[in-house]
Design an enzyme around this catalytic site. Structure first.
Site, PDB file in Angstrom:
ATOM      1  N   TRP B 322    -100.196 -49.331 -42.479  1.00 37.87           N
ATOM      2  CA  TRP B 322     -99.081 -49.052 -41.561  1.00 37.87           C
ATOM      3  C   TRP B 322     -99.524 -48.102 -40.445  1.00 37.87           C
ATOM      4  O   TRP B 322     -99.128 -48.251 -39.295  1.00 37.87           O
ATOM      5  CB  TRP B 322     -97.920 -48.418 -42.337  1.00 37.87           C
ATOM      6  N   HIS B 323    -100.372 -47.135 -40.815  1.00 36.94           N
ATOM      7  CA  HIS B 323    -100.769 -46.143 -39.829  1.00 36.94           C
ATOM      8  C   HIS B 323    -101.678 -46.717 -38.749  1.00 36.94           C
ATOM      9  O   HIS B 323    -101.720 -46.195 -37.635  1.00 36.94           O
ATOM     10  CB  HIS B 323    -101.454 -44.956 -40.506  1.00 36.94           C
ATOM     11  N   GLY B 324    -102.432 -47.728 -39.055  1.00 41.49           N
ATOM     12  CA  GLY B 324    -103.276 -48.267 -37.995  1.00 41.49           C
ATOM     13  C   GLY B 324    -104.161 -49.396 -38.470  1.00 41.49           C
ATOM     14  O   GLY B 324    -104.458 -49.525 -39.662  1.00 41.49           O
ATOM     15  N   PHE B 464     -98.730 -45.193 -33.618  1.00 47.26           N
ATOM     16  CA  PHE B 464     -98.393 -46.051 -34.744  1.00 47.26           C
ATOM     17  C   PHE B 464     -97.111 -46.815 -34.461  1.00 47.26           C
ATOM     18  O   PHE B 464     -96.626 -47.529 -35.254  1.00 47.26           O
ATOM     19  CB  PHE B 464     -98.248 -45.216 -36.029  1.00 47.26           C
TER      20      PHE B 464
END
Lengths: 355, 464
Positions: B322-324, B464
């Site tokens: 999700w963060h990257g 993000f």
């Protein structure tokens, strides 16, 4: 009642500030009209753009006594037949035809605005592309110059159709007839700063903060960086490890080859349009020559590329010999000595064109 | 438009004053929606179309889920999820997966040159898609009625204080507040403004100052000494906390001024005694999202120890992703998951401490662990992260320069300590006395201006 009136005043004031700071035309008008001498006037940029940006006017080492060398007039005769087109940026603003050898006419092309013209084929048309190093990759990684600068009588190919996708994302073309960017000026914060706080009576507050940073924390404010020898100011984007215009951002061969290929396309394009010669002169960032350890050698690598067709006016070799003599400590630009040295260099090439 | 910009300050002043001048909630909702569109479009204007598209799909999906039953109901939920995850997949993950596929083929001795998309990631995409998904899931579960007013629903997704970096809200909390007319309340205004100032302090005085150190050490790893790199890693821990929680403070404060309460996102995470506790205090809105919509539906801890561990691993891998779209984030998430499983799921590598010394040691140990994991988060790639950690443990010399002077280094620590103590002992931002409020406001404005670092740094979590 008072509260209500005040809130409407602030709403109108805020909206006006946002609208004015978004409009390019309004900002141009304001910058022309504002007086710099009155107490409410705009802060004048007297001691160098970086000194102004960091409010370090009080620090004398970045603000040496002026050593202004007036521009030398070049010799002219009735047989002069060079029409010089100079495509440049702030380094070459305010130059005139009188300083260039052998020119019968001079056209300055501001990189930010471009220029459409009609070539006089009875003359010897010469194009000099001057570009400061920090704009080199951002501007010449694409071929936008072909769209922005050209002979109106010759067909100018559309950039996207011939040279592939421009670097900006293609979703921008979803709204072709609506210039949404007019509503969202990317310089709005600088413009707001200028409109709301750039007044002589407020400047002392900025100078206190700058002095605090300089004398207590040993650094400059904002986007200005002090050189390792403490004698020069650099624009942060020219020394960071991430900005495209930086002297120290690592570059691989593909990065260099992209630029060389683009210069070759540009060279062929303008030669085909009728220019007798097209010269490229890349002006190094002051960091590249004042503090060369770790320099990515962008300019030397382009200049030494054997496939490069464009003729080079080599400013890097000239300036790296005595950078402290040619650059202003508190400015992104050269000083008047450096400027004259570069003009002399250009004139040598123009003399060759006269032969 | 970042929160730490002049544009935002002027924008906030105009919108808030205008908000209170309007006498109907309908007018206020329209104002906030238009303001939120302007706020979002000031990043990349064209991407409003993507956001608008997903809002439309989710709005109608909500209706169709509510009005149908059985498989049709599920079909519209899946349609909504596909639209949101699809936007994420295309804009955030497509190039990443393609790069890995190309690399895989290359390792097998074959070439595969599928074209990369030349697009930028829309700001805050992960935040607003997750918020939108929570709406359709809650409607599907019957815990939330489908919102009939399109403007209200659009504002739920686009409410500018939390649009680009959270907190990731739930419809049950925000939708009723958006529909209710709330009168001007000076106490809420004071509390909101005080909280915003605290957020600005954390961002411009602490986070952006520490960023100079982190940028230096992560950008000059090979020539830096072990001590410099360790300091850089520790400062990055505080930078990311002050950056992200500072953003949340500004977001919650801006909403509070309008008498809208958003969920808390941080509770002094670096005072956690273990990694599990850390995740109950760090980015709470995301942790609880994964708990409610992934961990519990997967079975949570109801299906045995092994299944529980697998569920934890899945959640943390997803959290990393999700963060990257980078292996650094995936490894960061995986390592957090591993430590949660090892230190908590096995029920007792570290038992509850009783004495103050043991508690302090546990807090320090957990902070060091989290700090080392942040190295993966901050690094450009896995090689850089491993190189950074190796260099720390090589204990070899090198330059001790960390990007700031000794005086500024000490000043940074002073600010960190003040921040930690204030958050530990004074949780509320409400100041009842007007004179104290004005004094606090004046002091904070002066501190933020004179000691703030203003280089237009974006908030880390915007990416993000």
């Amino acid at each position: 009642m008072v509260r209500r009136i005040l809130s409407y005043v602030f709403i109108v004031f805020g909206l006006a500030a946002l609208v004015l700071s978004t409009s390019r035309n309004a900002m141009e008008y304001i910058s022309i009209k504002r007086d710099t001498t009155a107490w409410w006037g705009a802060y004048p940029c007297l001691n160098g753009d970086l000194v102004s940006l960091s409010y370090l006017d009080a620090v004398k080492r970045f603000n040496p006594p002026p050593n202004h060398v007036p521009l030398k007039k070049a010799e002219h005769s009735t047989s002069d037949n060079i029409v010089l087109y100079l495509h440049g940026d702030s380094y070459t603003y305010h130059l005139s035809d009188s300083i260039f050898t052998g020119t019968s006419a001079f056209h300055y092309i501001d990189r930010n605005h471009g220029l459409k013209f009609t070539l006089d084929t009875s003359k010897r048309n010469v194009l000099v592309i001057e570009v400061s190093e920090r704009y080199l990759r951002p501007y010449f990684s694409t071929l936008r110059m072909l769209d922005e600068v050209g002979d109106t009588t010759k067909s100018t190919p559309a950039q996207a159709s011939i040279y592939g996708m421009p670097l900006s994302n293609h979703y921008a073309s979803i709204l072709p007839s609506f210039e949404v960017n007019d509503l969202f000026n990317k310089y709005i914060n600088q413009n707001l700063q200028c409109n709301l706080f750039n007044y002589n009576f407020i400047i002392p507050i900025f100078e206190y903060k700058a002095a605090l940073n300089y004398y207590v924390f040993n650094r400059a404010s904002g986007n200005v960086v002090i050189s390792k020898d403490k004698n020069f100011l650099f624009l942060k984007e020219t020394v960071s490890l991430t900005d495209a215009g930086s002297s120290y951002i690592p570059l691989n061969e593909n990065d260099i080859q992209l630029l060389v290929n683009n210069f070759n396309v540009i060279y062929k394009h303008y030669r085909d349009q009728g220019f007798k010669e097209v010269y490229l002169s890349m002006i190094p960032n002051s960091a590249s020559v004042v503090q060369p350890e770790g320099y990515n050698n962008l300019i030397p690598r382009i200049q030494s590329d054997t496939t490069l067709k464009m003729k080079i006016i080599d400013a890097h070799t000239l300036f790296k010999t005595e950078p402290t003599l040619y650059y202003q400590p508190g400015d992104t630009h050269w000083n008047s000595i450096g400027r004259q040295k570069w003009i002399d260099l250009v004139n040598e090439y123009l003399k060759q064109q006269q032969l | 438009m970042t929160f730490n910009s002049l544009q935002f300050l002027v924008f906030f002043m105009v919108v808030t004053l205008w908000f209170f001048r309007l006498k109907t909630q309908k007018g206020r909702i329209w104002l906030l929606l238009i303001a939120s569109c302007y706020f979002y479009m000031s990043f990349i204007p064209e991407y409003i179309l993507i956001l608008g598209g997903t809002i439309l799909i989710d709005y109608f999906a909500g209706f169709l889920i509510e009005r149908n039953e059985g498989s049709t109901r599920k079909f519209w939920l899946i349609t909504s999820l596909i639209a949101n995850i699809g936007a994420l997949a295309v804009f955030k993950y497509y190039n990443f997966f393609l790069g890995n596929i190309n690399t895989g083929f290359h390792l097998l001795g074959r070439t595969m040159d599928m074209p990369f998309l030349k697009i930028a990631l829309p700001i805050g995409l992960s935040f607003h898609t997750f918020q939108a998904m929570s709406y359709t899931i809650e409607v599907y579960r019957g815990k939330q009625k489908a919102e009939s007013n399109f403007v209200v629903y659009a504002l739920y997704v686009m409410f500018y204080p939390q649009l680009v970096a959270g907190p990731i809200e739930r419809p049950q909390n925000v939708l009723p507040q958006l529909k209710e007319f709330r009168a001007y309340d000076w106490d809420h205004v004071k509390e909101g403004l005080a909280r915003m100032l605290w957020g600005f302090f954390k961002k411009v005085v602490i986070a952006d100052r520490l960023a100079m150190v982190a940028d230096r050490t992560f950008g000059h790893t090979p020539e830096s000494s072990s001590v410099a790199l360790f300091i850089g890693a520790v400062f990055y821990s505080f930078q990311i906390y002050c950056d992200f929680s500072g953003y949340s403070d500004i977001a919650l404060g801006a909403a509070k001024v309008m008498n809208i309460n958003l969920m808390e996102n941080f509770k002094q995470p670096y005072l956690s005694k273990g990694i599990h506790e850390f995740w109950s205090r760090w980015h709470i809105s995301l942790s609880s999202w994964f708990r409610d919509y992934v961990y519990i539906p997967l079975g949570g801890n109801r299906k045995g120890s092994l299944r529980r561990k697998i569920n934890v691993a899945i959640v943390f891998l997803l959290s990393g992703l999700w963060h990257g779209a980078n292996w650094t984030f995936i490894v960061w998430g995986a390592l957090h998951g591993l430590f949660v499983i090892l230190l908590v799921q096995n029920n007792g590598v570290l038992k509850e401490g009783r004495s103050a010394i043991v508690t302090t040691l546990r807090v320090v140990a957990n902070f060091v662990l989290v700090t080392f994991l942040w190295i993966f988060f901050r690094s450009e790639n896995l090689g850089s992260a491993v190189g950074y950690i190796q260099q720390i443990f090589s204990f070899k010399g090198g330059t001790n320069y960390i990007g700031i002077s000794v005086v500024e280094f000490l000043f940074s620590w002073a600010m960190i300590i003040i921040m930690m103590l204030r958050e530990r002992y004074i949780e509320s931002h409400y100041i009842s006395s007007n004179s104290r409020f004005y004094l606090y406001t004046t002091l904070m404005v002066l501190i933020c201006y004179f000691f703030g670092v203003f280089v237009e740094n974006q908030f880390i979590y915007f990416q993000f």
